[in-house]
Write a protein that holds these residues in place. Structure first.
Motif, PDB file in Angstrom:
ATOM      1  N   SER A 200      46.671  33.579  28.782  1.00 10.93           N
ATOM      2  CA  SER A 200      45.474  34.404  28.918  1.00 10.93           C
ATOM      3  C   SER A 200      44.672  33.949  30.133  1.00 10.93           C
ATOM      4  O   SER A 200      44.767  32.798  30.558  1.00 10.93           O
ATOM      5  CB  SER A 200      44.608  34.312  27.654  1.00 10.93           C
ATOM      6  OG  SER A 200      44.129  32.990  27.454  1.00 10.93           O
TER       7      SER A 200
ATOM      8  N   ARG B  43      38.742  37.236  27.543  1.00  5.07           N
ATOM      9  CA  ARG B  43      40.058  36.828  28.027  1.00  5.07           C
ATOM     10  C   ARG B  43      41.025  38.000  27.896  1.00  5.07           C
ATOM     11  O   ARG B  43      40.979  38.726  26.913  1.00  5.07           O
ATOM     12  CB  ARG B  43      40.595  35.619  27.253  1.00  5.07           C
ATOM     13  CG  ARG B  43      39.928  34.310  27.645  1.00  5.07           C
ATOM     14  CD  ARG B  43      40.557  33.123  26.950  1.00  5.07           C
ATOM     15  NE  ARG B  43      40.012  31.878  27.430  1.00  5.07           N
ATOM     16  CZ  ARG B  43      40.445  31.200  28.489  1.00  5.07           C
ATOM     17  NH1 ARG B  43      41.480  31.688  29.175  1.00  5.07           N
ATOM     18  NH2 ARG B  43      39.895  30.080  28.868  1.00  5.07           N
TER      19      ARG B  43
ATOM     20  N   THR C 198      39.481  37.960  22.907  1.00  7.23           N
ATOM     21  CA  THR C 198      40.709  38.032  23.703  1.00  7.23           C
ATOM     22  C   THR C 198      41.358  39.385  23.469  1.00  7.23           C
ATOM     23  O   THR C 198      41.542  39.807  22.327  1.00  7.23           O
ATOM     24  CB  THR C 198      41.692  36.907  23.312  1.00  7.23           C
ATOM     25  OG1 THR C 198      41.085  35.637  23.599  1.00  7.23           O
ATOM     26  CG2 THR C 198      42.991  37.034  24.094  1.00  7.23           C
TER      27      THR C 198
ATOM     28  N   ARG D 268      40.705  34.163  31.922  1.00  9.80           N
ATOM     29  CA  ARG D 268      39.294  34.402  31.618  1.00  9.80           C
ATOM     30  C   ARG D 268      38.645  35.293  32.674  1.00  9.80           C
ATOM     31  O   ARG D 268      38.879  35.139  33.866  1.00  9.80           O
ATOM     32  CB  ARG D 268      38.545  33.068  31.556  1.00  9.80           C
ATOM     33  CG  ARG D 268      37.079  33.208  31.164  1.00  9.80           C
ATOM     34  CD  ARG D 268      36.394  31.855  31.225  1.00  9.80           C
ATOM     35  NE  ARG D 268      36.321  31.391  32.609  1.00  9.80           N
ATOM     36  CZ  ARG D 268      35.690  30.283  32.971  1.00  9.80           C
ATOM     37  NH1 ARG D 268      35.125  29.506  32.064  1.00  9.80           N
ATOM     38  NH2 ARG D 268      35.658  29.918  34.242  1.00  9.80           N
TER      39      ARG D 268
END
Length: 212
Positions: free
Chosen positions: A162, A127, A207, A164
């Motif tokens: 965020s 992410r 992330t 993906r």
């Protein structure tokens, strides 16, 4: 009678600013979030054009990218990133959450999710996060190992949100500036430059904050 007429005019003048403030601040259509999958079987350049949006981008063979486009945006084939050479589909409200293909023989439609899953089993899911309290427009350009071209997606990341992505191990990921985007859209490569990230197996599930 004259006094009533004057009062009516004064009341209208007083109410006008309030009516103006109450008007919508934006006429932009709502946006739809979906996955776009290159179902052509080969590297190709595309053009998206619609309300408040127009840019060209390339997708590798079988590549899947996240999109957040306004309703009414049209996806075209293109040779130069500026002029459409064939309409593929028009984004509709019911496309929310779907995976749409780029083959005009089957698009727009939801791509069979089973086939998407089987083709992405060997990809690493990460992410990219916007840590800012402000929305940020980001161009993500990727070069997969052995691929002849690149994958490009340009999205507006909401504050603290965020998005993906899925890449094979070894993919070079760039958060491209305007100069790099222009270079890619003109057919040049930027993979000799230092990337934001080179995807590794142990990056799965991580992330990464977008930084300037």
């Amino acid at each position: 009678m004259i006094k009533t007429w004057i009062l009516t005019i004064l009341l209208s003048v007083c109410l006008w600013p309030a009516l103006s403030i109450a008007r919508p601040l934006s006429d932009d259509p709502p946006r739809v979030t979906f996955m776009l999958k290159n179902t052509l079987g080969y590297h190709r350049m595309f053009l998206v054009e619609g309300p408040g949006i127009k840019y060209g981008f390339t997708m590798g063979r079988r590549e899947t990218i996240p999109c957040n486009w306004p309703i009414g945006a049209k996806l075209h084939f293109t040779q130069d990133g500026e002029t459409g050479t064939g309409l593929i589909f028009t984004v509709k409200a019911e496309d929310e959450g779907k995976t749409l293909g780029t083959d005009t023989g089957t698009s727009p439609k939801e791509v069979n999710t089973g086939s998407v899953a089987s083709e992405t089993d060997n990809r690493v899911q990460i992410r990219l996060r916007n840590p800012s309290i402000l929305a940020k427009k980001v161009a993500v350009i990727s070069y997969e190992p052995g691929a002849g071209g690149n994958g490009t997606t340009i999205s507006v990341f909401a504050p603290k949100a965020s998005v993906r992505f899925q890449f094979p191990v070894g993919t070079k990921v760039y958060l491209a500036d305007n100069e790099q985007v222009n270079a890619v859209m003109s057919g040049k490569r930027i993979d000799s430059e230092k990337p934001f990230l080179v995807v590794k197996e142990d990056d799965k599930g991580r992330t990464f904050d977008i930084v300037e």
